[in-house]
Write a protein that holds these residues in place. Sequence first.
Motif, PDB file in Angstrom:
ATOM      1  N   ASN A  13       0.804  -1.227   0.000  1.00 11.13           N
ATOM      2  CA  ASN A  13       0.000   0.000   0.000  1.00 11.13           C
ATOM      3  C   ASN A  13       0.840   1.281   0.000  1.00 11.13           C
ATOM      4  OD1 ASN A  13      -2.473  -1.459   0.061  1.00 11.13           O
ATOM      5  ND2 ASN A  13      -2.257  -1.743   2.269  1.00 11.13           N
ATOM      6  N   ILE A  14       1.857   1.310  -0.790  1.00 16.05           N
ATOM      7  CA  ILE A  14       2.682   2.514  -0.907  1.00 16.05           C
ATOM      8  C   ILE A  14       2.709   2.952  -2.370  1.00 16.05           C
ATOM      9  CG2 ILE A  14       4.975   3.512  -0.598  1.00 16.05           C
ATOM     10  CD1 ILE A  14       5.433   1.606   1.679  1.00 16.05           C
ATOM     11  N   LYS A  15       2.239   4.169  -2.623  1.00 15.62           N
ATOM     12  CA  LYS A  15       2.172   4.723  -3.974  1.00 15.62           C
ATOM     13  C   LYS A  15       1.430   3.751  -4.893  1.00 15.62           C
ATOM     14  CE  LYS A  15       5.463   7.298  -5.551  1.00 15.62           C
ATOM     15  NZ  LYS A  15       6.752   7.784  -6.069  1.00 15.62           N
ATOM     16  N   ARG A  16       2.090   3.158  -5.898  1.00 14.92           N
ATOM     17  CA  ARG A  16       1.419   2.232  -6.813  1.00 14.92           C
ATOM     18  C   ARG A  16       1.550   0.768  -6.393  1.00 14.92           C
ATOM     19  NH1 ARG A  16      -0.216   4.481 -11.617  1.00 14.92           N
ATOM     20  NH2 ARG A  16       0.584   6.568 -12.070  1.00 14.92           N
ATOM     21  N   SER A  46       9.979   3.260  -1.842  1.00 15.09           N
ATOM     22  CA  SER A  46       9.636   2.672  -0.545  1.00 15.09           C
ATOM     23  C   SER A  46      10.900   2.306   0.235  1.00 15.09           C
ATOM     24  CB  SER A  46       8.755   1.437  -0.749  1.00 15.09           C
ATOM     25  OG  SER A  46       7.547   1.774  -1.412  1.00 15.09           O
ATOM     26  N   ILE A  47      11.874   1.727  -0.451  1.00 19.24           N
ATOM     27  CA  ILE A  47      13.128   1.366   0.215  1.00 19.24           C
ATOM     28  C   ILE A  47      13.831   2.632   0.714  1.00 19.24           C
ATOM     29  CG2 ILE A  47      15.401   0.297  -0.083  1.00 19.24           C
ATOM     30  CD1 ILE A  47      14.153  -1.455  -2.273  1.00 19.24           C
ATOM     31  N   ARG A  57      10.102  10.430   2.455  1.00 18.40           N
ATOM     32  CA  ARG A  57       8.693  10.023   2.512  1.00 18.40           C
ATOM     33  C   ARG A  57       7.944  10.605   1.309  1.00 18.40           C
ATOM     34  NH1 ARG A  57       5.079   9.146   7.196  1.00 18.40           N
ATOM     35  NH2 ARG A  57       2.920   9.222   6.419  1.00 18.40           N
ATOM     36  N   PRO A  58       7.265   9.786   0.511  1.00 15.85           N
ATOM     37  CA  PRO A  58       6.497  10.307  -0.637  1.00 15.85           C
ATOM     38  C   PRO A  58       5.420  11.272  -0.168  1.00 15.85           C
ATOM     39  CG  PRO A  58       6.756   7.917  -0.786  1.00 15.85           C
ATOM     40  CD  PRO A  58       7.200   8.312   0.593  1.00 15.85           C
ATOM     41  N   SER A  59       5.122  12.274  -1.007  1.00 19.15           N
ATOM     42  CA  SER A  59       4.098  13.257  -0.636  1.00 19.15           C
ATOM     43  C   SER A  59       2.719  12.592  -0.500  1.00 19.15           C
ATOM     44  CB  SER A  59       4.041  14.378  -1.677  1.00 19.15           C
ATOM     45  OG  SER A  59       3.757  13.849  -2.964  1.00 19.15           O
ATOM     46  N   GLU A  60       2.452  11.561  -1.325  1.00 20.14           N
ATOM     47  CA  GLU A  60       1.240  10.762  -1.185  1.00 20.14           C
ATOM     48  C   GLU A  60       1.669   9.316  -1.012  1.00 20.14           C
ATOM     49  OE1 GLU A  60      -1.753  11.389  -4.122  1.00 20.14           O
ATOM     50  OE2 GLU A  60      -1.375  13.537  -4.253  1.00 20.14           O
ATOM     51  N   ALA A  61       2.040   8.980   0.208  1.00 23.57           N
ATOM     52  CA  ALA A  61       2.643   7.674   0.454  1.00 23.57           C
ATOM     53  C   ALA A  61       1.642   6.526   0.311  1.00 23.57           C
ATOM     54  CB  ALA A  61       3.264   7.654   1.853  1.00 23.57           C
ATOM     55  N   ALA A  67      -7.610   1.797   2.036  1.00 22.99           N
ATOM     56  CA  ALA A  67      -7.758   2.491   3.322  1.00 22.99           C
ATOM     57  C   ALA A  67      -6.744   1.990   4.326  1.00 22.99           C
ATOM     58  CB  ALA A  67      -9.173   2.296   3.866  1.00 22.99           C
ATOM     59  N   VAL A  68      -6.028   0.938   3.945  1.00 25.13           N
ATOM     60  CA  VAL A  68      -5.033   0.349   4.848  1.00 25.13           C
ATOM     61  C   VAL A  68      -3.755   1.181   4.788  1.00 25.13           C
ATOM     62  CG1 VAL A  68      -3.660  -1.705   5.366  1.00 25.13           C
ATOM     63  CG2 VAL A  68      -6.009  -1.934   4.489  1.00 25.13           C
ATOM     64  N   PRO A  69      -3.161   1.554   5.926  1.00 18.90           N
ATOM     65  CA  PRO A  69      -1.950   2.381   5.914  1.00 18.90           C
ATOM     66  C   PRO A  69      -0.757   1.640   5.310  1.00 18.90           C
ATOM     67  CG  PRO A  69      -2.457   1.662   8.149  1.00 18.90           C
ATOM     68  CD  PRO A  69      -3.622   1.259   7.299  1.00 18.90           C
ATOM     69  N   PRO A  70       0.265   2.382   4.888  1.00 17.39           N
ATOM     70  CA  PRO A  70       1.461   1.760   4.296  1.00 17.39           C
ATOM     71  C   PRO A  70       2.137   0.809   5.278  1.00 17.39           C
ATOM     72  CG  PRO A  70       1.428   4.118   3.870  1.00 17.39           C
ATOM     73  CD  PRO A  70       0.343   3.858   4.849  1.00 17.39           C
ATOM     74  N   TYR A  71       2.798  -0.187   4.696  1.00 19.26           N
ATOM     75  CA  TYR A  71       3.536  -1.159   5.507  1.00 19.26           C
ATOM     76  C   TYR A  71       4.866  -1.463   4.816  1.00 19.26           C
ATOM     77  CZ  TYR A  71       4.852  -5.576   7.710  1.00 19.26           C
ATOM     78  OH  TYR A  71       5.541  -6.575   8.358  1.00 19.26           O
ATOM     79  N   LEU A  72       5.945  -1.322   5.589  1.00 22.92           N
ATOM     80  CA  LEU A  72       7.288  -1.589   5.075  1.00 22.92           C
ATOM     81  C   LEU A  72       7.993  -2.528   6.035  1.00 22.92           C
ATOM     82  CD1 LEU A  72       8.398   2.019   4.057  1.00 22.92           C
ATOM     83  CD2 LEU A  72       8.328   0.067   2.515  1.00 22.92           C
ATOM     84  N   HIS A  73       8.631  -3.543   5.493  1.00 21.85           N
ATOM     85  CA  HIS A  73       9.358  -4.508   6.324  1.00 21.85           C
ATOM     86  C   HIS A  73      10.627  -4.916   5.563  1.00 21.85           C
ATOM     87  CE1 HIS A  73       9.701  -7.708   9.403  1.00 21.85           C
ATOM     88  NE2 HIS A  73      10.242  -8.410   8.406  1.00 21.85           N
ATOM     89  N   ILE A  74      11.790  -4.544   6.098  1.00 18.96           N
ATOM     90  CA  ILE A  74      13.065  -4.849   5.438  1.00 18.96           C
ATOM     91  C   ILE A  74      13.969  -5.579   6.421  1.00 18.96           C
ATOM     92  CG2 ILE A  74      15.144  -3.890   4.364  1.00 18.96           C
ATOM     93  CD1 ILE A  74      13.505  -1.578   3.366  1.00 18.96           C
TER      94      ILE A  74
END
Length: 432
Positions: A13-16, A46-47, A57-61, A67-74
């Motif tokens: 759920n980040i950008k595209r 995202s990385i 941070r993207p202006s429209e992340a 409706a689910v917020p962004p999720y990043l896991h590295i």
Amino acid sequence: MEAMKINKLEIENIKRVKAVRIEPTANGLTVIGGNNNQGKTSVLDSIAWALGGERYRPSEAQFRESAVPPYLHIVMNNGLVVERKGKNSSLKITDSTGRKGGQQILNEFVEQLAIDLPKFMEASSQEKAKTLLKIIGIGDRLEQLDKKEKELASQRTAVGRIADQKEKYAKEMVYYPEAPNELVSPTELILQQQEILARNGENQKKRERESQRRQQAVSLAKEVESIRERLLKKEKELEEANALLNAAIKEASELHDEPTAELEQSILNIEETNRKVRANLDKDKAEEDARAYREQYDGLTVEINQARKDRDGLLQSVELPLPGLSVADGELIYGGQKWDNMSGSDRLKVATAIVRKLNPKCGFVLLDKLEQMDVNTLNEFGKWLEREGLQAIATRVSTGDECSIIIEDGYVAGREQQAPENKNAKWKAGEF
């Protein structure tokens, strides 16, 4: 310490990007392929956000349709886990060694250029060179040498122009080999003439005396003839007069007048003579000036060559990020070529090597839009990364075999869409 690399990453759920999971190759090139507007660049963004901090941070992340917020896991190769999740996408770092901290832990190994390489690639040649010289610690010293060389070259150019002008001026000037070496003084010639005229005047007086004596003798002879009574007296006077006459005749016969014609001609020609002398002196001075400026020009050439030698010696004394990489005239040179003449592969090699030199702890780099490379060049670059032990995650508008994965509509094509590990999100396959 081993350079930090990315073992695996999960993005949702980040950008595209809807849901993408990737395990990049540790050494070499991981190419994220796909058509335009499918989410490839969103993966790199995202990385950059996850590791680089809020500045990336993207202006429209958040993905617009979810409706689910962004999720990043590295997960990094040393076990460090970086997460951003929740409404505010707060940063959470789990360190296997027990260290605690936030962005400062990432800043130790994340080199800004590694996640923002276009900033370096789009910089001017001079800015790239300054970046390289700064990281190898000789930027200020090399800048001073370059400045000295330019100042000397500018000075030499000016001196050379003057020398050329002096030489040309001297060649065009007239020279009179028959003229004396020094200017002729009219006063001296006039004095010589006056001395000769004075001597000639004395001669004239003597001639006049001779004439007077002759007239006296004639007069006395007549008196002897006419006045006999005074004969004895007059004969004695005649004898004395004859003696004086003989002396005067003898003296007059030995006289020789000095000519003045040559001096008179010299006086008439003195201005012309002096003009020639002045012309010769001016030509000699012009030639002397030309020789002096030419010697100064040659001396500056020696100084310029020494400055260049010092600069080359300075570059050779330090360890550069890449064999064949150097700096000349304030620009990066690799394989004998300036940046604008380098191949796309060589440009990426140079940029990646400089990133590694900036922070040896950073073992990865993000690259966007590798469609500018043909497949052979892409393979060549990948092999170089493997030899160097570097990890590159790149995007390419392509769906060919050279791509490690293909992104389609925000997903990795050909893989079953799995639920995300974000336990707080109510996620169903195909629903956001």
